[in-house]
Every structure is written in C-alpha cells, then in structure tokens.
Write an enzyme that holds these catalytic residues in place. Structure first.
Site, mmCIF file in Angstrom:
data_model
loop_
_atom_site.group_PDB
_atom_site.id
_atom_site.type_symbol
_atom_site.label_atom_id
_atom_site.label_comp_id
_atom_site.label_asym_id
_atom_site.label_seq_id
_atom_site.Cartn_x
_atom_site.Cartn_y
_atom_site.Cartn_z
ATOM 1 N N THR A 309 47.535 -26.157 1.511
ATOM 2 C CA THR A 309 46.057 -26.521 1.999
ATOM 3 C C THR A 309 45.014 -26.594 1.099
ATOM 4 O OG1 THR A 309 45.085 -25.465 4.067
ATOM 5 C CG2 THR A 309 46.909 -27.081 4.202
ATOM 6 N N ASP A 310 44.128 -26.932 1.064
ATOM 7 C CA ASP A 310 42.563 -26.352 0.516
ATOM 8 C C ASP A 310 42.108 -26.365 2.136
ATOM 9 O OD1 ASP A 310 40.286 -26.188 -0.921
ATOM 10 O OD2 ASP A 310 40.585 -28.153 -1.375
ATOM 11 N N TYR A 311 41.082 -25.992 1.875
ATOM 12 C CA TYR A 311 40.807 -24.578 2.122
ATOM 13 C C TYR A 311 40.248 -25.417 4.154
ATOM 14 C CZ TYR A 311 36.807 -21.008 3.220
ATOM 15 O OH TYR A 311 36.038 -19.809 3.962
#
Ligand code: NOJ
Length: 774
Positions: A309-311
């Site tokens: 995922t992104d952050y």
C-alpha cells in the site's frame, strides 16, 4: 526457475528442520559479505532448507506461525525520516519480535546491518528484513527531478540515472526503491506532476520501462540492483481540481487508455512490486479495489510480484467512508489483493484475528507471504542477509565521479529552451559582467527538488551562481543578488529590489533565476495558481525595465504560467530542479557548451484556468476552428485562447532543423501488416545539435471518439551542422489499439492521419493518410 540460494552454514545441513535448541549448539557462523558481523546465534531456520526456490518457500512457509506470516506483510518506517503523517514508536521492538518483515526510511550499511541483525539473529525464524526507500531521482548523487528527466526524451540517460540510483542505494543497504512513479499527470496544479514522466501515455510507458530496467538491471540477485515499484496504482494523477489525495472520478475507458498503460509497461518490463494509490477509483479506495489489484493486475496482466500500500492507505479507507473500522479495512485490503501494509500496522494488529475468526482465508495470507519471501529470495537475502550492507562498498560507491558526471549530463539534457529571441543565448564573449538575480540563483537547498532521498541539500549541490562562476572566463564577473522571494506571503514586498536592480544596471546580461521553492511540488503540494510565487514577477518586470537583456531560468517541478515572461523576456530556459550538479549543467547550456535538446513532457497552460490541459484532447462537436475568430457556440473561452503557452513536445535548440514531407511504405495495412513512415531531418543551423523527432497519429473515426493526435513514436538524433538523416517509424495495427465501444482492447479498421514533427504543435499542413483494412 531461479536457483540462487546457498546454505549459509554448509555444515549444518544435516540438521535440517531439527529445531532451534539443537541448532543453537552450532559454532559461530561466517557470512559471505565483506565486513560481515559474525552471526552469533546458530544459523537461522531457513539456512537448512532446500535451496531450490519453490521448495525453499514451501518449507519456510510451512514452518511459520500465523503471527510470523502477518509480520512479513508489515512494512514500517524507521524514525530516521518521516514521509507521511504518522510515526509508530518502537519499530525496533517490532523487528525483534518478528512483527515486521520490511523497513523503510533506514539506510547506510551500518544501520541496515544493525537492524538486519536484529531480525536474523533475534527472531525465531531469522527471516531477513527487506529495506525500502524513496530513491526517486538519485540516492546521494541527485539527478534532475523525474519530470525533468522525462524532458530529455533520452531513454538511455533515464535508464542510466536509475542505474546509478540503484548502485548508490544498494551500497547503503537498500533493496527496494519506491520508484518509478508512472502516474500520468495532466493538471499542473497537482504537485506530484513533478514526480512522473508527464502527460503522455506513450512517452510515459517508454520511460516506465527504462526506469524499471535501470533499477532492476538484468539480475535481481546482483548486489547493485534493487527492486522497483510501479506506483501509485491507479489514476492518482487524475485527482479532482489537482488537489492531492482528492477523489478521482474518470471513466473506465479513460483509466484503461490513459492511466494504466505505463503500469502495464512496467509489468511487461518485469517490475517487482506495485504500490497502491491514496485515491478512490469508481467509489472504492485503491487499496480496497479488487478490480484494480486482482482483476486487472493479476488476472489481465499476470503480475507476479507483490503489492504494497501507500503510507497508511489501508487505515485511510475508514475516513474514505469505505470501511467501518480498521478490522474491516484490513480484511478488505487483503481480499482486494494488497500483500503488504505500509506503516498502518492494520495487518499487524488485526489480520491474525480475522483469519482465526474465519473472515480471511489462510491461503490468501500464504499467497501474500510467498510473494514477499520470493523477492527476498531473489535478492539473495537467504544466501546472505547482509550482502547489501557492506561498508567498504558504500565507501567506494557514493558520489563516484562518474555518477556526478552522469547527473550533470542528464541535467543538461533535461533542460528545455522555451524562448530564444534574437539568439539571446548562448552567452557570448560580450557578456563580461553577469548578474545572477533571484531566490533560486544561489540556493543549494532548492537545486535538488523534492523526494531527494538521502541527497545532501546543504553542501553538495552546485548552485547556478557557482556553476556560472566556475565556467565564466577570466575577467568575467558573475555577481549575485537575491532580490526577490518565492514565499507566498512575500508577494507585496519590495525590500530586495533596489539592490537587484542596481546589480542589473551595471551588468551586461541578467540571469533571473526564479521559480518555486523545492517543496512547492511533490506530495501534498498542490497550488491553485501556477504563477511565479512571492514577489518574483514584480522583480522580473523591473529587471526587464532596465533594458538589459534578461535570461529567465526557471527552477520548478511543474509548468508555470510564465505568460508575461514569454512576451517580454528574450530567453527562457526551464531547468526543473536539476540536481546535485545542476549549476554546472545550467552553465553548460547558457554558455553553449551543451546545445539544449529537451522537449516538454507536459503542456504549459497560459493561465491556470486552462487546467487540466494536454495535447491529445478530443475534437468535440464544436471545435474552435469551425467558427470565425471570436465566434460564439464553439468550444472556447471568452477571455483566453484555447492554445497553451507551450505545447507538449516543444523545445528549442541553438540550431534549427528542417523536416521533409513524410513518405509511407504503403498506404494501407491489413491486420497482420505494418507501415513504415519516414522523413528526413536536416540540421539547417550552424552548430551540431540533437533533435527529438516525434511521430503523431490521428484515428479519424472510431466506435468511440479518438484524440486529435497521439504520440506513437519518437527518436532523439544528433546531427552535425548541415547533416541530414532519414528517421523511420514502423506502425502495426496493435500500436493503434484503444478501448473500443464494447470495452474490448484493439484497433479498428479505418482511416488515419500521420505526421512526423518537432512537437505536438506542428501538425503538418498536409498529413499523410493511411488505412487499416479488415
Ligand atoms: C507516500 C507517497 O505517496 C509515496 O510515493 C511514497 O513512496 C511513500 N509515502 C513512502 O515514503
């Protein structure tokens, strides 16, 4: 089948699967890496497994507890740097407890070795950590920002930049870069336009491939290559109104034809990992989108790496309004196809329970674990977990002179000469006194732009002033006055003007170095104006009023609305954020030691109200050309022309090029056929130069409407003065494919126009036509 694992401790093989107690009786190990810290405890469990990859992974996964599996799906940041809104205390305890499989924002041979040792020696199975980092346009030696590199249209140079980045990063213990960002961006308000390759599908796809090749090389097992990440999947660049993280609402056709192709190109090039995006697509946050992560990525494209995922974007599915709580968010994410959770600790805290309570299948967990472990295996971490954490290699690698030279080379190739009235450039011997004026004229901090990884902002970057001083001949004075400020709040200030104007008045030529502060593009850096911020425009007008020749050098990560400058300043060079060697590269171009060859990878609007704007627009039913000038009832603005300030593909040189009419090898092709289009390009000026020759096509009628032009090929060529060269492009029907009315992907028979030109604004008055027959 890759077969690289070697047993770390050969003598222990007989103890395979024997259990920790017996294993601990073994003598201290030696490892294969230089400066290795001896492994004090017995060899890790995995050191005694079948070295052949599939068998190795089967056996290892069979030995893992559910918690250990979830640990492998967890990526946490170290406290060295913060690249997002939340920090988690105690990542070292998490490593030691086997709760984390990967760490980002940690580097150097020493630090990665220290953390690696905690995982390898301190946890039950000793599975090595994977170290990720945002190595976007260089690691220590910083290259131009990604959008700037794209302006070079030089795939070899771009690949080289990624290669150098991988060499430096891997020498500091990094295994995995969160790059390339392959998001198409067509709205300059969006700050992350600086991180990609611009607005075009074809150019963006070619650059995506070049970057993946550069990072990953031929062999992931080589210690100087890193895993690449295609991000942000998907359509992140289509954020409404250019506001970062904002809703994306586009058709599936636009998604497939515009936003997905660079991702597909990255898959075809063998990219190891994908990162999800923060935005929603069709009402579903990307990290929960089975359509994107499974249907398209796995089933249609056959991607076999892992998805991170992104952050904290699993957590963000709650405020998105898609998940009622983090438990549900984690379940939706794993079910959609997310393998690794970046920084959110949602998997870490909830996933085991979700499995135990029967809401998530263990098979899905095993699949995700396997994808991640496979990458660790392919990197050779089960051969030697410390092989990238090598102090001697680090010392010998960072800032190598050839890396600095490569950075300077890419920087000058990336610069785009937007205007050069009366041959104001290159500077001549008459320029005995040069005034460098503006907030970007002598700012080390700004030279390397945003997302500069471990780049040094304080000492290493060469400023424009320093570059010009180093290059200027004896007796030439190069002096500096800041004069203006780029800070938004300084718009009405005039404090520095007098000093700057006085300096300009005594100079032969003024280099106005203006633009945006380095962090005005990049993540969370959207703007509603594209004008020069602060009081720069006001000073620029005063400098022009002195009557001295003014050269505007723009440092910025986006198109700026420099419309006034285009009308009033004789020469304009867009230099992006050119990197560690940027000042030298600017000097190379201004003095003519390098003949500029960059072409815009994005359209520059005249005013922000034209955004989003791109060269491959649709014609509409009422194209402006149908009406008399100023006519009503055509598709236009009342107060601004439709045309942009500078078009995609545009850029000047110190020489000039002539294009012959296009010839076609045939006027039609069948489904299996091809057509070759050729033109002769001549250097009609008096110095050698490079030209980016561009092939455009228009599909006249389709089952859905088609853009007025699409780039379908380009070639960058070097021509000596007077030299001519034939450039040819071969097209097959599949090069003209798109998402048809029935949502299938393919070409359609019919008539096409084609032209070969120096930019997207140069459609030949009589394009050639060809047909595809059934
Ligand atoms: C958020 C950004 O969107 C992404 O591009 C980056 O890789 C991660 N943070 C990690 O720093």
């Amino acid at each position: 089948m890759i077969k690289t694992a070697r047993i770390l401790l050969a003598g222990a093989a007989a103890m395979a699967l024997a259990g920790c107690a017996t294993a601990q009786a073994q003598p201290a190990a030696t490892t294969t890496s230089t400066n290795a810290v001896p492994i004090r405890q017995a060899e890790p469990e995995w050191a005694r497994l079948d070295p052949e990859m599939d068998a190795f992974l089967d056996e290892l996964i069979a030995k893992m507890t559910l918690q250990e599996k979830v640990g492998q799906l967890t990526l946490l940041t170290s406290d060295w740097e913060s690249t997002g809104p939340t920090m988690r205390e105690g990542y070292k305890q998490d490593i030691a407890a086997g709760r984390v499989g990967a760490i980002f924002n940690a580097y150097t041979a020493k630090y990665t070795r220290e953390l690696q040792q905690m995982a390898v020696e301190g946890t039950r199975l000793g599975i090595p950590l994977l170290f990720g980092y945002d190595v976007i346009h260089g690691h220590r030696t910083i290259f131009p920002i990604s959008l700037g590199e794209a302006a070079s249209w030089d795939l070899e140079a771009i690949e080289k930049s990624a290669r150098v980045s991988a060499q430096e990063a891997s020498a500091e213990g990094i295994h995995w870069t969160f790059s390339p960002m392959v998001d198409i961006a067509r709205d300059a308000r969006w700050g992350r336009i600086s991180e990609g390759a611009g607005e075009d599908v074809f150019l963006g796809s070619e650059i995506a491939r070049a970057r993946v090749r550069g990072y990953q090389g031929e062999d992931l097992g080589a210690t100087d290559t890193v895993l690449a990440t295609a991000k942000h999947f998907a359509a992140y660049g289509a954020a409404q109104a250019g506001r970062d993280y904002h809703t994306v609402d586009i058709s599936e056709r636009t998604l497939r034809d515009i936003y997905l192709p660079p991702f597909k190109a990255a898959v075809d090039e063998g990219v190891a990992t994908f990162m999800t995006s923060f935005n929603e697509y069709d009402g579903i946050p990307a990290s929960g989108s089975k359509f994107l992560l499974t249907d398209v990525l796995r089933h249609e494209w056959g991607f076999d790496g892992f998805v991170v995922t992104d952050y904290t974007s699993i957590n963000e599915m709650v405020p998105h309004g898609y998940s009622k709580d983090l438990v549900q968010a984690g379940e939706q994410a794993i079910d959609a196809g997310v393998d690794m959770d970046m920084q959110g600790a949602v998997y870490m805290e909830n996933l085991a329970k979700s499995v135990e309570e029967g809401r998530v299948d263990i098979e899905r967990i095993d699949e995700a674990v396997r994808r991640i472990l496979e990458m660790k295996y392919r990197l050779g971490l089960f051969e030697d977990p410390y092989r990238y954490s090598d102090q001697a290699r680090q010392d010998a690698t960072l800032y190598r002179p050839d890396f600095l030279e490569a950075a300077r080379d890419v920087a000058r190739k990336s610069m785009v000469l937007l205007k050069n009235e009366g041959d104001a450039l290159p500077l001549t011997a008459q320029a005995q006194s040069i005034a460098v004026i503006g907030p970007l004229g002598n700012s080390k901090t700004d030279m390397i732009g945003s997302w500069s990884a471990a780049g040094d902002r304080q000492t290493r970057p060469v400023t424009i002033l320093e570059g010009l001083q180093a290059r200027a001949g004896e007796g030439v004075t190069v002096e500096y006055a800041k004069g203006a400020s780029y800070a938004f709040e300084d718009e009405g200030e005039t404090d520095g003007f007098a000093e700057a104007i006085a300096l300009a008045e005594k100079a032969d030529v003024v280099i106005a170095a203006m633009g945006e502060r380095w962090d005005m593009t990049g993540e969370a850096a959207s703007r509603t104006s594209l004008d020069l911020p602060g009081n720069q425009q006001a000073l620029l007008e005063k400098l022009v009023a002195t009557g001295k020749p003014v050269i505007l050098v723009v440092l910025s990560g986006r198109p700026n609305t420099i419309t006034w400058a285009n009308e009033n300043v004789p020469a304009i060079l867009h230099a992006w954020y050119p990197g560690t060697q940027g000042g030298h590269a600017v000097a190379d171009v201004l003095f003519g030691d390098y003949n500029p060859s960059g072409k815009l990878p994005v359209t520059f609007p005249r005013v922000v109200g034209q955004s989003p704007i791109h060269y491959d627009m649709k014609n509409t039913g009422r194209p402006i050309e149908l009406g008399a000038p100023g006519a009503k009832y055509v598709s236009r603005y009342l107060n601004t022309p439709n045309d942009p300030l500078y078009r995609f593909g545009y850029g000047l040189s110190y020489t000039t090029f002539g294009y012959s009419p296009v010839t076609l090898s045939a006027s039609s092709m069948g489904p299996e056929g091809s057509i070759t289009a050729s033109a002769t390009i001549t250097n009609t000026g008096d110095r050698a130069g490079e030209e980016v020759v561009q092939l455009y096509v228009r599909d006249l009628v389709g089952s859905v409407t088609r853009p007025v032009q699409e780039l379908k090929g380009f070639e960058k060529i070097m021509l000596q003065s007077g030299e001519a060269r034939a450039v040819s492009f071969t097209l097959r029907p599949e090069d003209l494919a798109f998402t048809r009315a029935d949502m299938s992907h393919g070409w359609e028979p019919g008539e096409f126009q084609l032209w070969i030109a120096p930019s997207s604004g140069a459609k030949a008055s009589t394009p050639v036509t060809f047909t595809i027959t059934e």
